[in-house]
Scaffold this active site. Structure first.
Site, PDB file in Angstrom:
ATOM      1  N   ASP A 110       0.854  -1.204   0.000  1.00 17.01           N
ATOM      2  CA  ASP A 110       0.000   0.000   0.000  1.00 17.01           C
ATOM      3  C   ASP A 110       0.885   1.248   0.000  1.00 17.01           C
ATOM      4  O   ASP A 110       1.845   1.340   0.777  1.00 17.01           O
ATOM      5  CB  ASP A 110      -0.910   0.010   1.229  1.00 17.01           C
ATOM      6  CG  ASP A 110      -1.886   1.178   1.208  1.00 17.01           C
ATOM      7  OD1 ASP A 110      -2.857   1.118   0.438  1.00 17.01           O
ATOM      8  OD2 ASP A 110      -1.663   2.153   1.946  1.00 17.01           O
ATOM      9  N   ASN A 170      -2.463  12.787  -4.437  1.00 19.44           N
ATOM     10  CA  ASN A 170      -3.473  13.240  -5.397  1.00 19.44           C
ATOM     11  C   ASN A 170      -3.901  14.671  -5.107  1.00 19.44           C
ATOM     12  O   ASN A 170      -4.046  15.488  -6.032  1.00 19.44           O
ATOM     13  CB  ASN A 170      -4.692  12.311  -5.342  1.00 19.44           C
ATOM     14  CG  ASN A 170      -4.518  11.073  -6.187  1.00 19.44           C
ATOM     15  OD1 ASN A 170      -3.747  11.067  -7.140  1.00 19.44           O
ATOM     16  ND2 ASN A 170      -5.219  10.005  -5.848  1.00 19.44           N
ATOM     17  N   HIS A 181      -4.303  14.221  -9.941  1.00 19.50           N
ATOM     18  CA  HIS A 181      -4.530  12.808 -10.264  1.00 19.50           C
ATOM     19  C   HIS A 181      -3.609  12.279 -11.369  1.00 19.50           C
ATOM     20  O   HIS A 181      -3.223  11.108 -11.309  1.00 19.50           O
ATOM     21  CB  HIS A 181      -5.994  12.594 -10.645  1.00 19.50           C
ATOM     22  CG  HIS A 181      -6.921  12.689  -9.465  1.00 19.50           C
ATOM     23  ND1 HIS A 181      -7.146  11.651  -8.589  1.00 19.50           N
ATOM     24  CD2 HIS A 181      -7.652  13.731  -8.984  1.00 19.50           C
ATOM     25  CE1 HIS A 181      -7.977  12.014  -7.651  1.00 19.50           C
ATOM     26  NE2 HIS A 181      -8.304  13.283  -7.856  1.00 19.50           N
ATOM     27  N   ASP A 188      -1.642   8.872 -10.896  1.00 20.12           N
ATOM     28  CA  ASP A 188      -1.662   7.731 -11.819  1.00 20.12           C
ATOM     29  C   ASP A 188      -0.243   7.307 -12.195  1.00 20.12           C
ATOM     30  O   ASP A 188       0.057   6.114 -12.298  1.00 20.12           O
ATOM     31  CB  ASP A 188      -2.439   8.099 -13.087  1.00 20.12           C
ATOM     32  CG  ASP A 188      -3.937   8.140 -12.849  1.00 20.12           C
ATOM     33  OD1 ASP A 188      -4.379   7.657 -11.784  1.00 20.12           O
ATOM     34  OD2 ASP A 188      -4.664   8.654 -13.725  1.00 20.12           O
ATOM     35  N   GLU A 198      -4.563   2.261  -4.508  1.00 22.50           N
ATOM     36  CA  GLU A 198      -3.105   2.251  -4.424  1.00 22.50           C
ATOM     37  C   GLU A 198      -2.585   0.959  -3.790  1.00 22.50           C
ATOM     38  O   GLU A 198      -1.424   0.889  -3.397  1.00 22.50           O
ATOM     39  CB  GLU A 198      -2.613   3.458  -3.609  1.00 22.50           C
ATOM     40  CG  GLU A 198      -2.975   3.441  -2.135  1.00 22.50           C
ATOM     41  CD  GLU A 198      -4.352   4.015  -1.836  1.00 22.50           C
ATOM     42  OE1 GLU A 198      -4.590   4.394  -0.677  1.00 22.50           O
ATOM     43  OE2 GLU A 198      -5.199   4.089  -2.753  1.00 22.50           O
TER      44      GLU A 198
END
Length: 338
Positions: free
Chosen positions: A215, A223, A228, A232, A258
């Protein structure tokens, strides 16, 4: 159904439309893509809407529906400009140039080619200013990933050519349905299919099996602070680091958001912890500043090993509990379920 389910349904329609397009079934492709767009307008994210519009524009161009194609591509251009994605903007400019060529509009083709080249040159100049080693390493990894995707597509194409149209479509849809579109690794559905099989096989062969729950730390803050598109990119690079750190027989799947799950057959807990530490170190020391000068990324990993009494779901739950401990102990660490 909920809006989240409808957004997922729109993605499924989009994948189906793309599959029909690659089979040159353009009318069917357009119908599925239009159905996806009807849902994406209400429930989709801007990124999904832009990809949907680009697919509609490409299909409309192939169908010689130039007015529709220009409408879809212009709208895609506007949406991409609003949330900012250089990769998608280059795709939009290239498709607009191809549309101009297809309909004999030399001015439209030239103008969009010019914008495309200017953006590509600017991107090259930016890369030249970054650290040479990190830039080359990242580009090589991207090219390796692209080559792997191209090789897979070519192999799938050769298989489809040997079977009937229905079989070809089924194989395409199955491959898409088991792959995470952002990272190229397996998705949650593939994990749900493969984990019980691998768990049983390791039990029958009396082999060890370990599971890693990965994680990214404070990903929501990434973000919120950087946007974003950067988020990504962090997820994609993290997936590449996982692929580099594991063996050929390991299974890597994006679990959601994530989070990633890694299944390591024949790996006892001590070996799994070593692999997890190697992954954690790679994430921490990756050249994230090449993406943004202020970007810092770490991860936490929970590790669990199969026991004679445990089931596949219990193994996953144990790794999740270990991940919780890693988070509770301060993040950027590896914890083993005991």
């Amino acid at each position: 159904i909920t809006s989240r389910h409808k957004a997922w349904l729109a993605d499924w329609y989009l994948y189906r439309g793309e599959a029909y397009f690659h089979l040159n079934a353009l009318v069917e492709a357009q119908a599925w893509l239009q159905s996806a767009w009807e849902l994406n307008q209400q429930y989709g994210y801007p990124w999904s809407q832009a990809i949907n519009l680009l697919a509609l524009g490409r299909t409309s161009t192939a169908l010689l529906r130039f007015s529709d194609a220009e409408h879809f591509l212009t709208l895609a251009h506007e949406k991409i400009a609003a949330f900012g994605s250089q990769t998608l903007m280059l795709r939009a400019l290239n498709q607009l140039a191809e549309l101009g060529r297809a309909k004999g509009d030399a001015k439209m083709e030239w103008e969009n080619r010019r914008l495309y080249n200017e953006m590509a040159i600017a991107d090259a100049e930016k890369l030249a200013k970054e650290k040479l080693t990190s830039s080359l390493d990242r580009r090589i990894r991207e090219l390796d990933t692209q080559l792997l995707v191209l090789q897979t597509r070519q192999e799938n194409l050769m298989l489809r050519q040997k079977s009937s149209a229905d079989s070809e479509l089924l194989q395409t849809l199955r491959a898409v349905s088991l792959q995470d579109p952002l990272t190229g690794v397996s998705n949650r559905r593939c994990l749900d299919d493969e984990m019980p099989v691998l768990f049983q096989r390791c039990g029958e062969d009396q082999r060890a099996l370990s599971l890693l729950m990965f994680d990214l730390d404070h990903f929501k803050n990434i973000n919120d602070q950087f946007g974003h598109p950067v988020g990504d990119e962090v997820i994609k690079i993290s997936a590449q680091l996982l692929l580099q750190s594991c063996r050929g027989g390991d299974l890597i799947a994006r679990f959601g958001g994530e989070e990633f799950v890694l299944l390591l057959p024949s790996a006892v807990s001590s070996v799994a912890v070593q692999i997890a530490e190697r992954i954690r170190d790679k994430v921490q020391h990756y050249a994230w500043s090449a993406i943004h000068p202020d970007l810092r990324v770490t991860c936490s990993i929970g590790v669990a090993e199969k026991t004679d009494e445990s089931s596949a779901n219990e193994l996953l739950a144990h790794a999740d509990q270990a991940l919780y401990q890693a988070k509770h102990q301060g993040r950027n660490r590896v914890e083993l379920f005991l």
